[in-house]
Design an enzyme around this catalytic site. Sequence first.
Site, PDB file in Angstrom:
ATOM      1  N   ASN A  10       0.839  -1.218   0.000  1.00  0.00           N
ATOM      2  CA  ASN A  10       0.000   0.000   0.000  1.00  0.00           C
ATOM      3  C   ASN A  10       0.861   1.250   0.000  1.00  0.00           C
ATOM      4  OD1 ASN A  10      -3.033  -0.358   0.084  1.00  0.00           O
ATOM      5  ND2 ASN A  10      -2.364  -1.937   1.522  1.00  0.00           N
TER       6      ASN A  10
ATOM      7  N   MET B 237       0.581  -2.800  12.114  1.00  0.00           N
ATOM      8  CA  MET B 237      -0.222  -3.786  12.820  1.00  0.00           C
ATOM      9  C   MET B 237      -0.199  -3.604  14.335  1.00  0.00           C
ATOM     10  SD  MET B 237      -1.402  -5.050  10.158  1.00  0.00           S
ATOM     11  CE  MET B 237      -2.250  -6.589  10.398  1.00  0.00           C
ATOM     12  N   ARG B 238      -0.294  -2.343  14.775  1.00  0.00           N
ATOM     13  CA  ARG B 238      -0.393  -2.078  16.212  1.00  0.00           C
ATOM     14  C   ARG B 238      -1.451  -1.008  16.457  1.00  0.00           C
ATOM     15  NH1 ARG B 238       3.764  -2.963  19.986  1.00  0.00           N
ATOM     16  NH2 ARG B 238       3.506  -0.877  20.829  1.00  0.00           N
TER      17      ARG B 238
ATOM     18  N   ASN C  52      -6.200   4.973   8.107  1.00  0.00           N
ATOM     19  CA  ASN C  52      -5.842   3.552   8.079  1.00  0.00           C
ATOM     20  C   ASN C  52      -6.596   2.873   6.940  1.00  0.00           C
ATOM     21  OD1 ASN C  52      -4.767   1.036   9.037  1.00  0.00           O
ATOM     22  ND2 ASN C  52      -6.774   0.574   9.923  1.00  0.00           N
TER      23      ASN C  52
ATOM     24  N   HIS D  47      -8.112  -1.011   5.998  1.00  0.00           N
ATOM     25  CA  HIS D  47      -8.407  -2.319   6.594  1.00  0.00           C
ATOM     26  C   HIS D  47      -9.042  -3.193   5.512  1.00  0.00           C
ATOM     27  CE1 HIS D  47      -9.234  -5.209   9.731  1.00  0.00           C
ATOM     28  NE2 HIS D  47     -10.451  -5.327   9.247  1.00  0.00           N
TER      29      HIS D  47
END
Length: 214
Positions: free
Chosen positions: A23, A99-100, A116, A118
């Site tokens: 991405n 990934m946090r 973000n 998803h």
Amino acid sequence: MSEVSAPRAPVALGILLSGRGSNFMAIAEAIRAGRLQGCTIAVVLSNVADAPGLLAAQELGLSTVTLVSKGTPRAEHDRNMVEALRRHGVDLVVLAGYMRVLTAEFLRAFPDRVLNIHPSLLPAFPGLHAQRQALEYGAAVAGCTVHFVDEAVDHGVIVLQRTVPVEPMDTEETLADRILNVEHLAYPEAIARVLSGGYAVRGRRYLPAEPLAS
Ligand code: GAR
């Protein structure tokens, strides 16, 4: 209804990633191709030292920062990230496979300035293994969501969603690949939308600030 002003051009992006970075590469390519006018990538920051996305950023000659999260208290790690992002003059934080979960303190440092992506049609299938969740649930349609980040996981105001079909023979991998292809189009488009001018948030709805011409 709250009005939220867009960051003013030139806009410096700070990319956060933990892995592959496809991405991030799609965003970098959109900038190169002139599809994100007035945008630069100020820094690519990873919490994983050997993240392939970090290497890709270095190969593009971009500034990179590694702040390993493992073994560092969450609050301290996020404070270090804020410091690094500010040092690079970042206006808009873009999570690209980061990934946090971010702390409230981090989010207060960049109010309405963290996006973000998803790999599901939120609010369906938040959290890990979204594509596996969609398959196991028997969903006929899957996709991706670009949203502002708030303190709840995969929850903030939605900027844009794109759908893909779930095919009968899909595995987690084939579905993830199909979703990833639309992610690469959706993320630059969502960033362009956020940067295109003022917008307003009514309840959870993301709306242009100016009424659309009829
Ligand atoms: C993407 O599918 C992204 O949507 C997902 O991780 C992948 C990262 O791929 N993010 C999440 O699941 C966040 N909750 P990439 O490193 O190739 O961009």
